[in-house]
Design a protein around this motif. Sequence first.
Motif, PDB file in Angstrom:
ATOM      1  N   GLN A 151     -90.972  35.522  51.672  1.00 45.29           N
ATOM      2  CA  GLN A 151     -89.864  35.499  52.630  1.00 45.29           C
ATOM      3  C   GLN A 151     -89.868  34.216  53.456  1.00 45.29           C
ATOM      4  OE1 GLN A 151     -90.413  39.082  54.898  1.00 45.29           O
ATOM      5  NE2 GLN A 151     -89.644  40.436  53.271  1.00 45.29           N
ATOM      6  N   TYR A 201     -88.555  31.416  51.299  1.00 42.80           N
ATOM      7  CA  TYR A 201     -87.117  31.576  51.077  1.00 42.80           C
ATOM      8  C   TYR A 201     -86.323  31.149  52.320  1.00 42.80           C
ATOM      9  CZ  TYR A 201     -82.660  33.813  49.953  1.00 42.80           C
ATOM     10  OH  TYR A 201     -81.326  34.046  49.715  1.00 42.80           O
ATOM     11  N   GLU A 235     -83.416  27.571  53.522  1.00 39.29           N
ATOM     12  CA  GLU A 235     -82.067  27.924  53.956  1.00 39.29           C
ATOM     13  C   GLU A 235     -81.175  26.676  53.937  1.00 39.29           C
ATOM     14  OE1 GLU A 235     -79.254  30.618  54.943  1.00 39.29           O
ATOM     15  OE2 GLU A 235     -81.387  31.146  54.843  1.00 39.29           O
ATOM     16  N   GLN A 246     -83.237  28.048  46.799  1.00 32.27           N
ATOM     17  CA  GLN A 246     -83.442  29.455  47.153  1.00 32.27           C
ATOM     18  C   GLN A 246     -83.384  30.346  45.920  1.00 32.27           C
ATOM     19  OE1 GLN A 246     -80.571  30.286  50.342  1.00 32.27           O
ATOM     20  NE2 GLN A 246     -82.310  30.490  51.744  1.00 32.27           N
ATOM     21  N   TRP A 268     -86.378  32.671  44.748  1.00 36.31           N
ATOM     22  CA  TRP A 268     -86.169  34.111  44.655  1.00 36.31           C
ATOM     23  C   TRP A 268     -86.522  34.663  43.266  1.00 36.31           C
ATOM     24  CZ3 TRP A 268     -85.077  37.670  48.311  1.00 36.31           C
ATOM     25  CH2 TRP A 268     -84.681  38.949  47.882  1.00 36.31           C
ATOM     26  N   THR A 306     -87.495  43.624  44.182  1.00 32.61           N
ATOM     27  CA  THR A 306     -86.793  43.026  43.037  1.00 32.61           C
ATOM     28  C   THR A 306     -87.141  43.768  41.752  1.00 32.61           C
ATOM     29  OG1 THR A 306     -86.735  40.854  44.067  1.00 32.61           O
ATOM     30  CG2 THR A 306     -86.544  40.932  41.680  1.00 32.61           C
ATOM     31  N   PRO A 355     -79.733  37.342  46.746  1.00 33.73           N
ATOM     32  CA  PRO A 355     -78.875  37.669  47.896  1.00 33.73           C
ATOM     33  C   PRO A 355     -77.524  36.983  47.897  1.00 33.73           C
ATOM     34  CG  PRO A 355     -81.120  37.283  48.618  1.00 33.73           C
ATOM     35  CD  PRO A 355     -81.073  36.923  47.170  1.00 33.73           C
ATOM     36  N   GLN A 402     -76.401  40.845  47.585  1.00 35.27           N
ATOM     37  CA  GLN A 402     -75.818  41.055  48.905  1.00 35.27           C
ATOM     38  C   GLN A 402     -75.182  42.429  49.044  1.00 35.27           C
ATOM     39  OE1 GLN A 402     -72.320  38.570  49.593  1.00 35.27           O
ATOM     40  NE2 GLN A 402     -72.160  38.193  47.384  1.00 35.27           N
ATOM     41  N   SER A 413     -80.917  43.636  49.093  1.00 34.50           N
ATOM     42  CA  SER A 413     -82.052  43.164  48.294  1.00 34.50           C
ATOM     43  C   SER A 413     -83.126  42.486  49.131  1.00 34.50           C
ATOM     44  CB  SER A 413     -81.552  42.189  47.224  1.00 34.50           C
ATOM     45  OG  SER A 413     -80.895  41.082  47.829  1.00 34.50           O
ATOM     46  N   LYS A 414     -82.813  42.076  50.364  1.00 33.84           N
ATOM     47  CA  LYS A 414     -83.823  41.440  51.209  1.00 33.84           C
ATOM     48  C   LYS A 414     -84.820  42.445  51.769  1.00 33.84           C
ATOM     49  CE  LYS A 414     -81.138  37.411  52.702  1.00 33.84           C
ATOM     50  NZ  LYS A 414     -80.609  36.662  53.875  1.00 33.84           N
ATOM     51  N   TYR A 415     -84.494  43.712  51.705  1.00 29.50           N
ATOM     52  CA  TYR A 415     -85.399  44.739  52.205  1.00 29.50           C
ATOM     53  C   TYR A 415     -86.531  44.983  51.211  1.00 29.50           C
ATOM     54  CZ  TYR A 415     -82.571  46.327  56.193  1.00 29.50           C
ATOM     55  OH  TYR A 415     -81.919  46.419  57.385  1.00 29.50           O
ATOM     56  N   GLU A 466     -78.382  45.008  56.609  1.00 29.68           N
ATOM     57  CA  GLU A 466     -78.350  44.520  55.234  1.00 29.68           C
ATOM     58  C   GLU A 466     -77.338  45.265  54.383  1.00 29.68           C
ATOM     59  OE1 GLU A 466     -79.729  41.973  53.611  1.00 29.68           O
ATOM     60  OE2 GLU A 466     -80.455  41.263  55.532  1.00 29.68           O
TER      61      GLU A 466
END
Length: 697
Positions: A95, A98, A102, A108, A112, A176, A356, A361, A365-367, A400
């Motif tokens: 994280q 990633y 930004e 990214q 990922w 993932t 993402p 999105q 998926s970021k969780y 999210e």
Amino acid sequence: MKSVDETPGSETENNNQERENQSVTSHNRSLLLSDPWKPYRRHRAIVKECLLKLGCCLGAMCGIEWYGYAALGILMAFLSFLMDLSVTMLLRAHQWLYMKLEGNSLLQFFCWTLYPSCLCAVASSFSHNICPFSTGSGIPEVRAMLAGIKLPHYLSLTNMFTKYLGLICTLAAGSTVFLGKVGPFVHLSTMVGAYLNNLCTVLQANKKDKEAGEMLVVAAAVGVASCFGAPISGVLFSVEVMCSHFALRHYVPCFFSAAFGALTFSLFSVWSGNGETLQALFKTNFPTALPFYPLEILLFAFLGLFCGAVSCCYLFCHRWILQFTKTNSVFIKMLTTETGLYSGMVAFLLAFVTFPHFAGQFMASKYTTKQLLTSLLDSRQWSSRPHNASVQLEPESLLEWSSSGRPFYLSLAFFLLMKMWMLVLACTLPVPAGYFMPVFVYGAALGRLLGEGVAYVFSTGVTSRQQWGSINPGGYALAGAAALSGAVTHTLSPALLAIELTGQFSHAVPVLLATLLANALARSGNRPSFYDALSISKKLPHLPSLKKACPWCDMIHPFCRLPSTPVGQVLGAKSVQLQKAAGPAEVQHAVNSSTETQIPVVDSDESQILLGFVLRSELLMFLRHSKTETFEKHLDEVCCIHPTSVLLSPHNTVQEAHSILSLDGAETLFVTERGRLVGLITWPEMKKILEDLAEEI
């Protein structure tokens, strides 16, 4: 000064006892020192002697095995906490990298996708090259071992080391890949339990060895308790999933060790700063005044049936993908020679879908997996947030799910649609992985979607009772998680696990109702469970799983009817037997002709009435005595004829014989008809029958 009550001979008896103890100690020391083939034999002897002394001291308070149960719980809790800590650090590193990229979508994207791909490739290659037995869940193999099948490679130290490191890499790939750790951790627990059982056997010295299977049953319960801090559901999981026949004597050791594991796991969480005191793993804030309305029971029942239908679809897809990978030549080659490449490709595909800036999105998926479950169990209604976002901020659990600007229910629906095939595809990865927790989270998403729909409908004025607007969608998520995971595994322990994970005993009734209905639908038609399908695919000689193979075979094979076949039809040539008046010549012939440890004894060759059995060791002693004595004695005059506790009829089925062998722990069962010996069936013969059945299906 001697006591008045002390008898004159007591001092002599004490001296004799001390001399006996010294002689026993010196004898043990001499045996320990007399191993010329072992390196460092003197150092080994010193260590073993210390262990024997330690065993005498500990055994004076209680049995050595109880210390082993406590040590098993503490060790597995430590390993679980260490694994969670390692995985958390790797996920945070991903994280952090990633977020540092930004502004550059291309970098990214590579960050990922390549990070989980490399981890899965490393886990697969590491497992395949060092110990191929370490891949997968491990629960089907442990079940087969508890049923009496010996698989020594699955309990080796190399397997434990490989599985532990490979599982860390798999979990570090994050949501993932969407895989868990319950199954492999149960397998790891049984490995540690096997070594602790050997240690307890050494410490017990001259005592009778404890049955190794008991420690493995306890280890299965500790594996679940150490993962979640849930001792009660861990024991229930061991009862339902691991053992074909659970003995009552296992209850107390299982609860004892599971309690140590859960307590130690919770204490580690407190000491690491994750909590102020012992608490549930997933924090929830369900209302306690009115947790649910009585009429909502119907909605929970509908949710259970819906989860049962989804589980049937998932199990069908899982069985199809297992059979496809076993028959397709490309998959066979990839999974046997290019495991690292295959794992990297599949992980890259899954990461590409969850990127993402792409479809991820719409899937939160970021969780991480824990964050997904925590957000889905939130008791606040996402649909009741104010339209003016400046007045009140959105709940953190919704950030999210609605980050794409679309309604959250579309994100939930898209999550459910995509994760179904993604999870089925992830099950083909040749890496150490668990499959229980992903299904648990998927069921929570199903329940959350239904709960939000119900909350929205009743809050828009469908009913005149305004208090119906305070429906708790998190309760539906909790019931959905338990119902789907219970239906997939054909167990009820997920209902208790869901309650222990959250501490929400107020929802015990709806959660149990949903799980029962989901199980009823999933078990209809004698469909195999998730673990049964794995056992069938791996051709493990596990009879409860093999009985469920026929409903989804392409064609019914005659071997499928073998479990219901009478024992009399599978008996081979008549075994060696002895008359009670047999002499040395007949005994010598029986010893030379048979390798069995128990040889049946009949009244006479004419009547064939079974009297019992005699041990092979006693027959050898009888032969030694017959050589030294001048007059000949008969068998019943020297040897003890042991009575048989269990007898089979030729009309009993193979399944019944297998159940008795598994439950009683016997190596030999005698088959009689009206008291006459017909034959016998041994555990090696039963194992051969099951192996033939597994190969033919």
